[in-house]
Design an enzyme around this catalytic site. Structure first.
Site, PDB file in Angstrom:
ATOM      1  CD  GLU A  22      -2.705  -3.611   8.731  1.00 37.51           C
ATOM      2  OE1 GLU A  22      -2.517  -2.441   8.379  1.00 37.51           O
ATOM      3  OE2 GLU A  22      -3.010  -4.518   7.960  1.00 37.51           O
ATOM      4  CG  HIS A  71      -1.942  -1.105   1.159  1.00 36.90           C
ATOM      5  ND1 HIS A  71      -2.271  -1.872   2.239  1.00 36.90           N
ATOM      6  CD2 HIS A  71      -2.675  -1.549   0.116  1.00 36.90           C
ATOM      7  CE1 HIS A  71      -3.192  -2.757   1.866  1.00 36.90           C
ATOM      8  NE2 HIS A  71      -3.454  -2.588   0.588  1.00 36.90           N
TER       9      HIS A  71
HETATM   10 ZN   LIG Z   1      -1.788  -1.952   4.191  1.00 35.71          ZN
END
Ligand SMILES: [Zn+2]
Length: 311
Positions: free
Chosen positions: A169, A18
């Protein structure tokens, strides 16, 4: 020896899947300058900046979320086009597809704007993945293990190209931000994972807890919207930052433009409107509460149930 017990030789650490999650991108640059930080006995450790165009644009993606492109359904759909679809095909060629990946383990570094702590995402139930998660849970008290293994057998994550994989994360942190504590935490978690792999290979793991706590995803809940489809309520201040805490029916989740509270009980009553599918007999937990990346789909948070796995 079963596949999950094999020695790990090649590890790939991924950042920038991302493009606006800058922590992983920064760490890849740091490790390029200081490769000795990633050296481990008997391991070849490579890094990959997954979506360079999205990184340059400081956007999550250009056309489509890259981390939703690696299921067979998407890869085999010839009608799909765009930057990330092309990139997914290129990465499959470069790394090898599922079952043929040249890497034994892929670690994909992400961040969240929600209070995810050090969230490790499990996509597979086997001895290796359970042991890795249990080891990490013992190393750090901020580790929260979530499981997607049940929901998506043919996973759409980039890391799922390798038989052994996980997503790291870390949050909360704003998109595009270089935040010392978040970078430090992500770096520590990466080194602890590599330590684990080294010890796994040496069969030197004697102090693994016998139980593993896992939060399993059950669904996503939408924001309330007005007649034009615009979001008409905010996440309530009472649950902002309260990821992975159990909630009862009285818990206030939204505050509307009329300054009215919407509680969990209301969401259960109008479940279709909120696409609420969490089973009634399971205690409710939320994660990705007010995740900025989910606003494009107007998702307010995810729902989860808690379970214990005996190792
Ligand atoms: Zn991500």
């Amino acid at each position: 020896m079963s596949d999950s017990l094999k020695v790990i030789k090649k590890v790939l650490i991924v950042g920038g899947t991302h493009g606006n999650e800058s922590t992983g991108v920064y760490l890849l640059r740091k490790w390029q300058q200081r490769p000795e930080l990633l050296e481990r006995d008997g391991l070849q450790i490579d890094t990959l900046l997954a979506n360079p165009k999205a990184v340059t644009a400081n956007q999550r993606y250009i056309d489509k979320d890259l981390n939703r492109c690696f299921s067979s359904a998407v890869l085999n759909d010839k009608s799909l086009q765009g930057e990330e679809i092309n990139l997914a095909h290129k990465l499959v060629k470069q790394l090898g597809g599922k079952g043929q990946c040249q890497y034994d383990l892929i670690i994909d570094l992400h961040t969240s704007t929600a209070s995810m702590g050090a969230n490790l995402v499990l996509t597979r139930h086997d001895k290796f993945h359970h042991t890795m998660m249990a080891y990490m849970s013992k190393q750090r008290d901020d580790v929260v293990v979530t499981s997607e293994a049940e929901m998506i057998p043919d996973h759409h994550f980039l890391c799922a190209l390798a038989d052994k994989n996980l997503i790291v994360e870390i949050g909360p942190v704003a998109q595009g931000l270089l935040h010392h504590e978040t970078i430090e935490k992500t770096e520590q978690v990466t080194y602890q994972l590599l330590d684990f792999v080294e010890r796994w290979n040496q069969q030197n793991l004697t102090d693994i807890p016998s139980k593993l706590t896992v939060y399993e995803y059950t669904g996503k809940v939408c924001f309330p919207t007005d007649e034009n489809g615009n979001i008409s309520a905010t996440i309530s201040k009472t649950i902002q930052g309260k990821d992975f805490q159990s909630l009862d029916d009285e818990a206030i989740v939204f505050n509307t433009m009329e300054d009215k509270d919407i509680v969990i009980g209301d969401i259960k009553k109008y479940r279709e409107k909120f696409s609420y599918v969490h089973p009634d007999n399971e205690t409710l937990f939320l994660s990705f509460i007010n995740e900025a990346a989910y606003y494009d789909n107007q998702f307010a948070f995810c729902t989860l149930k808690k379970k214990t796995i005996d190792l």
